[in-house]
Design a protein around this motif. Structure first.
Motif, mmCIF file in Angstrom:
data_model
loop_
_atom_site.group_PDB
_atom_site.id
_atom_site.type_symbol
_atom_site.label_atom_id
_atom_site.label_comp_id
_atom_site.label_asym_id
_atom_site.label_seq_id
_atom_site.Cartn_x
_atom_site.Cartn_y
_atom_site.Cartn_z
ATOM 1 N N ILE A 1 -23.702 43.995 105.220
ATOM 2 C CA ILE A 1 -24.220 45.002 106.141
ATOM 3 C C ILE A 1 -23.532 44.908 107.498
ATOM 4 C CG2 ILE A 1 -26.274 45.743 107.418
ATOM 5 C CD1 ILE A 1 -26.272 46.624 104.542
ATOM 6 N N GLU A 2 -23.352 43.712 108.011
ATOM 7 C CA GLU A 2 -22.688 43.563 109.309
ATOM 8 C C GLU A 2 -21.233 44.011 109.239
ATOM 9 O OE1 GLU A 2 -23.147 39.660 110.872
ATOM 10 O OE2 GLU A 2 -25.321 39.821 111.105
ATOM 11 N N THR A 3 -20.598 43.804 108.105
ATOM 12 C CA THR A 3 -19.208 44.248 107.950
ATOM 13 C C THR A 3 -19.124 45.772 107.886
ATOM 14 O OG1 THR A 3 -18.691 42.209 106.747
ATOM 15 C CG2 THR A 3 -17.134 44.023 106.550
ATOM 16 N N VAL A 4 -20.046 46.393 107.136
ATOM 17 C CA VAL A 4 -20.043 47.858 106.998
ATOM 18 C C VAL A 4 -20.294 48.525 108.344
ATOM 19 C CG1 VAL A 4 -21.292 49.825 106.010
ATOM 20 C CG2 VAL A 4 -20.694 47.868 104.569
ATOM 21 N N PHE A 5 -21.249 47.997 109.124
ATOM 22 C CA PHE A 5 -21.633 48.628 110.381
ATOM 23 C C PHE A 5 -20.930 48.019 111.599
ATOM 24 C CE2 PHE A 5 -25.116 49.773 107.583
ATOM 25 C CZ PHE A 5 -25.393 51.068 107.951
ATOM 26 N N GLY A 6 -20.028 47.081 111.391
ATOM 27 C CA GLY A 6 -19.267 46.509 112.501
ATOM 28 C C GLY A 6 -20.124 45.773 113.505
ATOM 29 N N ILE A 7 -21.145 45.068 113.045
ATOM 30 C CA ILE A 7 -22.024 44.303 113.935
ATOM 31 C C ILE A 7 -21.431 42.918 114.143
ATOM 32 C CG2 ILE A 7 -24.321 43.271 114.157
ATOM 33 C CD1 ILE A 7 -25.422 45.598 112.585
ATOM 34 N N GLN A 8 -21.287 42.529 115.380
ATOM 35 C CA GLN A 8 -20.706 41.238 115.700
ATOM 36 C C GLN A 8 -21.767 40.138 115.574
ATOM 37 O OE1 GLN A 8 -17.357 40.725 116.441
ATOM 38 N NE2 GLN A 8 -17.198 42.857 115.799
ATOM 39 N N GLY A 9 -22.099 39.811 114.322
ATOM 40 C CA GLY A 9 -23.092 38.785 114.047
ATOM 41 C C GLY A 9 -22.505 37.651 113.238
ATOM 42 N N LEU A 10 -23.387 36.756 112.768
ATOM 43 C CA LEU A 10 -22.915 35.617 111.990
ATOM 44 C C LEU A 10 -22.327 36.049 110.659
ATOM 45 C CD1 LEU A 10 -25.568 32.771 112.447
ATOM 46 C CD2 LEU A 10 -23.380 33.067 113.588
ATOM 47 N N GLY A 11 -22.881 37.083 110.048
ATOM 48 C CA GLY A 11 -22.362 37.551 108.775
ATOM 49 C C GLY A 11 -20.927 38.039 108.887
ATOM 50 N N TYR A 12 -20.670 38.841 109.905
ATOM 51 C CA TYR A 12 -19.301 39.340 110.117
ATOM 52 C C TYR A 12 -18.365 38.201 110.500
ATOM 53 C CZ TYR A 12 -15.632 42.567 111.638
ATOM 54 O OH TYR A 12 -14.462 43.250 111.759
ATOM 55 N N LEU A 13 -18.880 37.249 111.292
ATOM 56 C CA LEU A 13 -18.080 36.077 111.652
ATOM 57 C C LEU A 13 -17.750 35.251 110.412
ATOM 58 C CD1 LEU A 13 -16.829 34.237 113.836
ATOM 59 C CD2 LEU A 13 -19.071 33.151 114.062
ATOM 60 N N ALA A 14 -18.713 35.129 109.495
ATOM 61 C CA ALA A 14 -18.455 34.385 108.260
ATOM 62 C C ALA A 14 -17.373 35.057 107.434
ATOM 63 C CB ALA A 14 -19.748 34.271 107.449
ATOM 64 N N TRP A 15 -17.434 36.397 107.340
ATOM 65 C CA TRP A 15 -16.400 37.112 106.580
ATOM 66 C C TRP A 15 -15.027 36.917 107.217
ATOM 67 C CZ3 TRP A 15 -13.196 41.227 108.022
ATOM 68 C CH2 TRP A 15 -12.474 41.804 106.974
ATOM 69 N N GLU A 16 -14.938 37.018 108.534
ATOM 70 C CA GLU A 16 -13.664 36.805 109.219
ATOM 71 C C GLU A 16 -13.139 35.396 108.975
ATOM 72 O OE1 GLU A 16 -13.564 39.371 113.262
ATOM 73 O OE2 GLU A 16 -15.222 37.942 113.157
ATOM 74 N N SER A 17 -14.037 34.412 109.028
ATOM 75 C CA SER A 17 -13.618 33.016 108.901
ATOM 76 C C SER A 17 -13.212 32.669 107.479
ATOM 77 C CB SER A 17 -14.755 32.095 109.367
ATOM 78 O OG SER A 17 -15.134 32.391 110.691
ATOM 79 N N ILE A 18 -13.932 33.207 106.496
ATOM 80 C CA ILE A 18 -13.580 32.948 105.094
ATOM 81 C C ILE A 18 -12.224 33.544 104.763
ATOM 82 C CG2 ILE A 18 -14.208 33.499 102.713
ATOM 83 C CD1 ILE A 18 -17.142 33.337 103.615
ATOM 84 N N SER A 19 -11.958 34.748 105.241
ATOM 85 C CA SER A 19 -10.686 35.401 104.950
ATOM 86 C C SER A 19 -9.512 34.696 105.610
ATOM 87 C CB SER A 19 -10.734 36.870 105.392
ATOM 88 O OG SER A 19 -10.930 36.964 106.797
ATOM 89 N N ARG A 20 -9.787 33.892 106.641
ATOM 90 C CA ARG A 20 -8.712 33.201 107.370
ATOM 91 C C ARG A 20 -8.762 31.689 107.174
ATOM 92 N NH1 ARG A 20 -10.587 37.252 111.801
ATOM 93 N NH2 ARG A 20 -8.977 38.860 111.672
ATOM 94 N N MET A 21 -9.576 31.215 106.225
ATOM 95 C CA MET A 21 -9.697 29.788 105.930
ATOM 96 C C MET A 21 -10.060 28.981 107.179
ATOM 97 S SD MET A 21 -9.355 28.776 102.779
ATOM 98 C CE MET A 21 -8.759 27.109 102.925
ATOM 99 N N ASP A 22 -10.927 29.540 107.996
ATOM 100 C CA ASP A 22 -11.384 28.843 109.202
ATOM 101 C C ASP A 22 -12.603 28.002 108.827
ATOM 102 O OD1 ASP A 22 -11.851 28.009 111.752
ATOM 103 O OD2 ASP A 22 -11.780 29.996 112.655
ATOM 104 N N LEU A 23 -12.359 26.841 108.217
ATOM 105 C CA LEU A 23 -13.428 26.033 107.650
ATOM 106 C C LEU A 23 -14.446 25.517 108.675
ATOM 107 C CD1 LEU A 23 -11.778 23.935 104.798
ATOM 108 C CD2 LEU A 23 -12.974 26.106 104.696
ATOM 109 N N PRO A 24 -14.042 25.103 109.875
ATOM 110 C CA PRO A 24 -15.064 24.644 110.825
ATOM 111 C C PRO A 24 -16.128 25.699 111.116
ATOM 112 C CG PRO A 24 -12.897 23.967 111.567
ATOM 113 C CD PRO A 24 -12.679 24.863 110.396
ATOM 114 N N VAL A 25 -15.737 26.967 111.209
ATOM 115 C CA VAL A 25 -16.699 28.039 111.477
ATOM 116 C C VAL A 25 -17.586 28.277 110.259
ATOM 117 C CG1 VAL A 25 -16.970 30.451 112.135
ATOM 118 C CG2 VAL A 25 -15.119 29.109 113.117
#
Length: 305
Positions: free
Chosen positions: A248-272
């Motif tokens: 939902i956060e990705t679809v609606f562009g909400i800068q929350g933890l869900g969108y941050l998780a998607w960004e971090s997973i796609s970039r292998m940002d393991l600490p986040v």
């Protein structure tokens, strides 16, 4: 009561430790962080230097103990992609996710309570079937598809609400509806079952025999007793909304933890990713623990058992 609370708190702490260990092991086994950072053309010497800099050449036990100790102090390390402390990213994004989950929970209750009560008052009737159909439809539709439909209709066609963003409360209306409607069916079915059981109880028949009004019987007596299991489910659903807001956060562009998780997973940002998993798990466990405490206070039979 104190012994019951101590047992539940001890169990919650054990679950948190198990989740942190599992998240650490799974994420560290999911891929090579050094190769993701260095790129495909990196030499073995460059890869080794990155592993040494990040401490990836040490035992996983030492790294886990060190990470957990720092996390308990609020230090989750630095983001490999954003190049800033993970704690700062989470502090900035967490309020948006909490706001979305809270509004979605209100939407869920606003739909589930009336539908559940109406279905329980006339079980097996067209009202019951219609209420069940409305609720189940929300879970049958993929929430990202429903979110896109809401954007097309209420944002692009009617212009009633913003399509994306998280700067004002209006930006959370459509995503809260999409997330809340998706979580409605289990809550509605539980309220319906509890109300049917309560309405067939002896104390309800006694209240009606005394001439108490129908509205008072339904909302003061029946619904009050049917709400006890709803508290536990509400805690679970709120935790699911926190952890399941990625789409939902990705679809609606909400800068929350869900969108941050998607960004971090796609970039292998393991600490986040590790920090988000731990925080969501702690929130989830704390909500379940709180619901257990409230239920034990409302119904002493729970803590006696």
């Amino acid at each position: 009561m104190l012994l019951y609370m101590a047992q539940r708190i001890g169990l919650a702490v054990c679950v948190c430790l198990a989740v942190s260990l599992l998240a650490f092991l799974l994420l560290n086994a999911s891929g090579d962080v050094a190769s993701a950072i260095a790129g495909e053309e990196a030499t073995p010497a460059q890869m080794a230097a990155i592993r040494t800099e990040l401490g990836l050449d040490r035992s996983w036990v030492i790294r886990y103990v060190e990470w957990l100790g720092n996390a308990l102090r609020g230090d989750f390390g630095n983001s490999l992609f954003f190049q800033q402390p993970v704690a700062d990213l989470i502090v900035y994004r967490l309020p948006n996710t909490l706001t979305l989950a809270a509004l979605a929970a209100l939407v869920m209750l606003a739909l589930a309570v009336p539908l559940g009560v109406l279905a329980a008052l006339w079980p097996g009737s067209i009202v019951d079937r219609t209420a069940l159909a409305i609720a189940v439809m929300g879970q049958a539709m993929p929430n990202f598809w429903f979110g896109l439909i809401l954007i097309v209709v209420f944002s692009l066609m009617l212009g009633w609400a913003p399509a994306s963003g998280s700067t004002t409360l209006a930006h959370f209306i459509l995503p809260a509806i999409a997330l809340g409607y998706y979580s409605t069916p289990p809550m509605m079915r539980l309220i319906r079952a509890g109300m049917i059981e309560a309405l067939s109880s002896d104390y309800i028949r006694t209240a009606r025999a005394k001439g108490i009004g129908t509205g008072k019987v339904i909302f003061k007596h029946a619904l009050r007793n049917a709400v006890i299991p709803v508290i536990s489910l509400l805690a679970v659903q709120f935790g699911n909304m926190l952890g399941g807001s990625v789409v939902i956060e990705t679809v609606f562009g909400i800068q929350g933890l869900g969108y941050l998780a998607w960004e971090s997973i796609s970039r292998m940002d393991l600490p986040v990713v590790q920090a988000i998993l731990l925080i969501v798990a702690v929130f989830y466990i704390a909500l379940v623990l709180l619901s257990d405490m409230v239920n034990s206070w409302l119904d002493p039979r729970i803590r006696i058992q």
